[in-house]
Design an enzyme around this catalytic site. Structure first.
Site, PDB file in Angstrom:
ATOM      1  N   ASP A 159      18.308  -0.670  15.498  1.00  0.00           N
ATOM      2  CA  ASP A 159      18.279   0.019  14.202  1.00  0.00           C
ATOM      3  C   ASP A 159      16.906  -0.154  13.549  1.00  0.00           C
ATOM      4  O   ASP A 159      16.347   0.789  12.977  1.00  0.00           O
ATOM      5  CB  ASP A 159      19.384  -0.550  13.300  1.00  0.00           C
ATOM      6  N   HIS A 187      25.782  -4.058  12.097  1.00  0.00           N
ATOM      7  CA  HIS A 187      25.366  -2.993  13.014  1.00  0.00           C
ATOM      8  C   HIS A 187      26.489  -1.955  13.047  1.00  0.00           C
ATOM      9  O   HIS A 187      27.345  -1.946  13.928  1.00  0.00           O
ATOM     10  CB  HIS A 187      25.101  -3.535  14.419  1.00  0.00           C
TER      11      HIS A 187
HETATM   12  P1  NAX Z   1      29.015   0.133  29.559  1.00  0.00           P
HETATM   13  O1  NAX Z   1      30.419   0.588  29.369  1.00  0.00           O
HETATM   14  O2  NAX Z   1      28.082   0.903  30.430  1.00  0.00           O
HETATM   15  O3  NAX Z   1      29.043  -1.364  30.129  1.00  0.00           O
HETATM   16  C1  NAX Z   1      29.858  -2.361  29.597  1.00  0.00           C
HETATM   17  C2  NAX Z   1      30.132  -3.363  30.705  1.00  0.00           C
HETATM   18  O4  NAX Z   1      30.837  -4.463  30.126  1.00  0.00           O
HETATM   19  C3  NAX Z   1      30.996  -2.797  31.829  1.00  0.00           C
HETATM   20  O5  NAX Z   1      30.373  -3.044  33.076  1.00  0.00           O
HETATM   21  C4  NAX Z   1      32.291  -3.568  31.672  1.00  0.00           C
HETATM   22  O6  NAX Z   1      32.960  -3.782  32.911  1.00  0.00           O
HETATM   23  C5  NAX Z   1      31.775  -4.878  31.071  1.00  0.00           C
HETATM   24  N1  NAX Z   1      32.798  -5.719  30.487  1.00  0.00           N
HETATM   25  C6  NAX Z   1      33.947  -5.342  29.826  1.00  0.00           C
HETATM   26  N2  NAX Z   1      34.672  -6.429  29.519  1.00  0.00           N
HETATM   27  C7  NAX Z   1      33.965  -7.498  29.966  1.00  0.00           C
HETATM   28  C8  NAX Z   1      34.227  -8.902  29.957  1.00  0.00           C
HETATM   29  N3  NAX Z   1      35.342  -9.412  29.440  1.00  0.00           N
HETATM   30  N4  NAX Z   1      33.308  -9.715  30.507  1.00  0.00           N
HETATM   31  C9  NAX Z   1      32.181  -9.221  31.050  1.00  0.00           C
HETATM   32  N5  NAX Z   1      31.910  -7.909  31.112  1.00  0.00           N
HETATM   33  C10 NAX Z   1      32.793  -7.062  30.575  1.00  0.00           C
HETATM   34  O7  NAX Z   1      28.433  -0.081  28.100  1.00  0.00           O
HETATM   35  P2  NAX Z   1      26.907  -0.143  27.615  1.00  0.00           P
HETATM   36  O8  NAX Z   1      26.434   1.217  27.323  1.00  0.00           O
HETATM   37  O9  NAX Z   1      26.135  -1.009  28.550  1.00  0.00           O
HETATM   38  O10 NAX Z   1      27.101  -0.860  26.189  1.00  0.00           O
HETATM   39  C11 NAX Z   1      27.515  -2.210  26.085  1.00  0.00           C
HETATM   40  C12 NAX Z   1      27.864  -2.550  24.655  1.00  0.00           C
HETATM   41  O11 NAX Z   1      26.718  -2.422  23.811  1.00  0.00           O
HETATM   42  C13 NAX Z   1      28.933  -1.636  24.020  1.00  0.00           C
HETATM   43  O12 NAX Z   1      29.855  -2.458  23.315  1.00  0.00           O
HETATM   44  C14 NAX Z   1      28.135  -0.797  23.050  1.00  0.00           C
HETATM   45  O13 NAX Z   1      28.931  -0.336  21.982  1.00  0.00           O
HETATM   46  C15 NAX Z   1      27.100  -1.782  22.602  1.00  0.00           C
HETATM   47  N6  NAX Z   1      25.891  -1.257  21.944  1.00  0.00           N
HETATM   48  C16 NAX Z   1      25.352  -2.003  20.959  1.00  0.00           C
HETATM   49  C17 NAX Z   1      24.181  -1.638  20.324  1.00  0.00           C
HETATM   50  C18 NAX Z   1      23.582  -2.491  19.252  1.00  0.00           C
HETATM   51  O14 NAX Z   1      22.575  -2.058  18.677  1.00  0.00           O
HETATM   52  N7  NAX Z   1      24.108  -3.669  18.900  1.00  0.00           N
HETATM   53  C19 NAX Z   1      23.506  -0.366  20.663  1.00  0.00           C
HETATM   54  C20 NAX Z   1      23.856   0.148  22.010  1.00  0.00           C
HETATM   55  C21 NAX Z   1      25.308  -0.002  22.387  1.00  0.00           C
HETATM   56  O15 NAX Z   1      26.050   1.036  21.801  1.00  0.00           O
END
Ligand code: NAX
Length: 326
Positions: A159, A187
């Site tokens: 952000d 966030h």
């Molecule tokens: P993806 O869905 O591509 O990847 C998430 C991964 O987490 C998957 O491989 C899934 O299997 C894994 N996962 C789920 N449960 C788990 C657990 N218990 N232990 C370990 N791994 C687990 O998502 P991606 O685009 O990489 O985003 C990841 C996270 O970042 C999401 O929650 C998203 O909302 C968040 N974001 C946060 C941002 C921020 O500024 N704070 C911005 C970007 C993003 O939206």
């Protein structure tokens, strides 16, 4: 050669991690002389994907990569971790309420908090990226009583970067001309991107931009940028999120420049009247691996109202997951 630093990345098979891991082993985080052991955690269903990612990491022949651990066990993933990127989280599914999302992720982050507590290094630096990031960090730290709450942070650096880029383009200047941006709070869409203290070429940003643009365009554009990327790209931000995660951690390890600060969601000590114990984004300066919230910035009534709104959202989130605190 230095002793390897152990870096845990959760959600390692996801899209943000895919953009993060290769930059870490290229030295973008800790520099060209620091060897790294990557400890990659994801759920059992995607361990094969992690094996493929390990093959690609190996194929970079990075002189910095001293080892890769692949696991679905948080205790193995966080063992002796010096740095932990908590990227993995359950995304919001169809028909899922915000409360359901909070609860599912609360489970994940309680387990990971306990594992960090038991097996990570005592000075581990934890960055929560997975959403709802602030409250997930709060849950993790409440499950890690042997670690300081100061070990836990959440990401608002994306952000912060979006706000800088938008201001630079509006002013027709370079990103490098901008200092002292602030993202306050959660966030989420209640975050408050604040231009009152920002400088453009050393001069107050608000002397150069119209108040109406700040109030009516800038704030909501930053708040909604994530949704805008999804609408255009068809997927959520990944490379820019990985870049922000890397920069957040690099600032924490290496420090901030003398004439600037960064936005980080950290444990509130009551600064600016924000409820103690929330994970709230503040402007911070960092030296020798320790952050300090920038103090005594004047906050006018317009800003005060926005700080309260984002604080109230975080208080409500805390209320919803409080029963999961031990
Ligand atoms: P993806 O869905 O591509 O990847 C998430 C991964 O987490 C998957 O491989 C899934 O299997 C894994 N996962 C789920 N449960 C788990 C657990 N218990 N232990 C370990 N791994 C687990 O998502 P991606 O685009 O990489 O985003 C990841 C996270 O970042 C999401 O929650 C998203 O909302 C968040 N974001 C946060 C941002 C921020 O500024 N704070 C911005 C970007 C993003 O939206």
């Amino acid at each position: 050669m230095n002793t390897p630093v152990h870096i845990t990345v959760t959600g390692a098979a996801g899209q943000i991690s895919y953009a993060l891991l290769f930059r870490i082993i290229a030295g973008d985080l800790l520099g060209p002389d620091q060897p790294i052991v990557l400890r990659l955690l994801d759920i059992p269903a995607v361990i094969k994907d992690l094996q493929g990612i390990k093959m690609e990491l190996d194929d970079c022949a990075s002189p910095l990569l001293a080892g890769v651990v692949i696991t679905a066990d948080p205790n193995e993933a966080f063992e002796n971790a010096d740095i932990a990127f908590l990227v993995g989280a359950r995304p919001r599914g169809p028909g899922m309420e915000r409360q359901d999302l909070l609860h599912i992720n609360a489970e994940i982050f309680s387990v990971q908090g306990r594992a960090l507590n038991e097996v990570a290094g005592k000075n581990v630096k934890v960055l929560v990226v997975g959403n709802p990031a602030n409250t997930n960090a709060l849950i993790a730290l409440n499950n890690a009583p042997n670690l300081s709450p100061r070990n836990f942070t959440a990401m608002t650096r994306l952000d912060h970067n979006r706000a800088i880029s938008l201001l630079a383009s509006h002013c027709g200047c370079l990103v490098a001309d901008i200092r002292q941006m602030i993202i306050w709070g959660n966030h989420s869409t209640t975050q408050y991107p604040d231009l009152h203290h920002a400088l453009v070429k050393g001069k107050a940003a608000l002397d150069g931009v119209e108040e109406a643009w700040f109030h009516e365009h800038f704030i909501s554009a930053v708040q909604k940028r994530g949704a805008e990327v999804i609408a255009v790209r068809g997927k959520s931000s990944a490379a820019s999120a990985a870049n922000a995660a890397l920069e957040h951690m690099r600032s924490w390890v290496k420090g901030t420049p003398e004439d600037d600060w960064v936005s980080m969601a950290v444990y509130s000590d009551g600064s600016y009247g924000i409820a103690e114990g929330l994970i709230f984004s503040f402007p911070v300066r960092i030296q020798d691996g320790e952050y300090a919230i920038v103090q005594d910035l004047p906050i006018d009534a317009f800003s005060q109202e926005r700080l309260r709104a984002t604080e109230n959202e975080l208080l409500a989130e805390r209320e919803m997951v409080k029963h999961l605190f031990p």
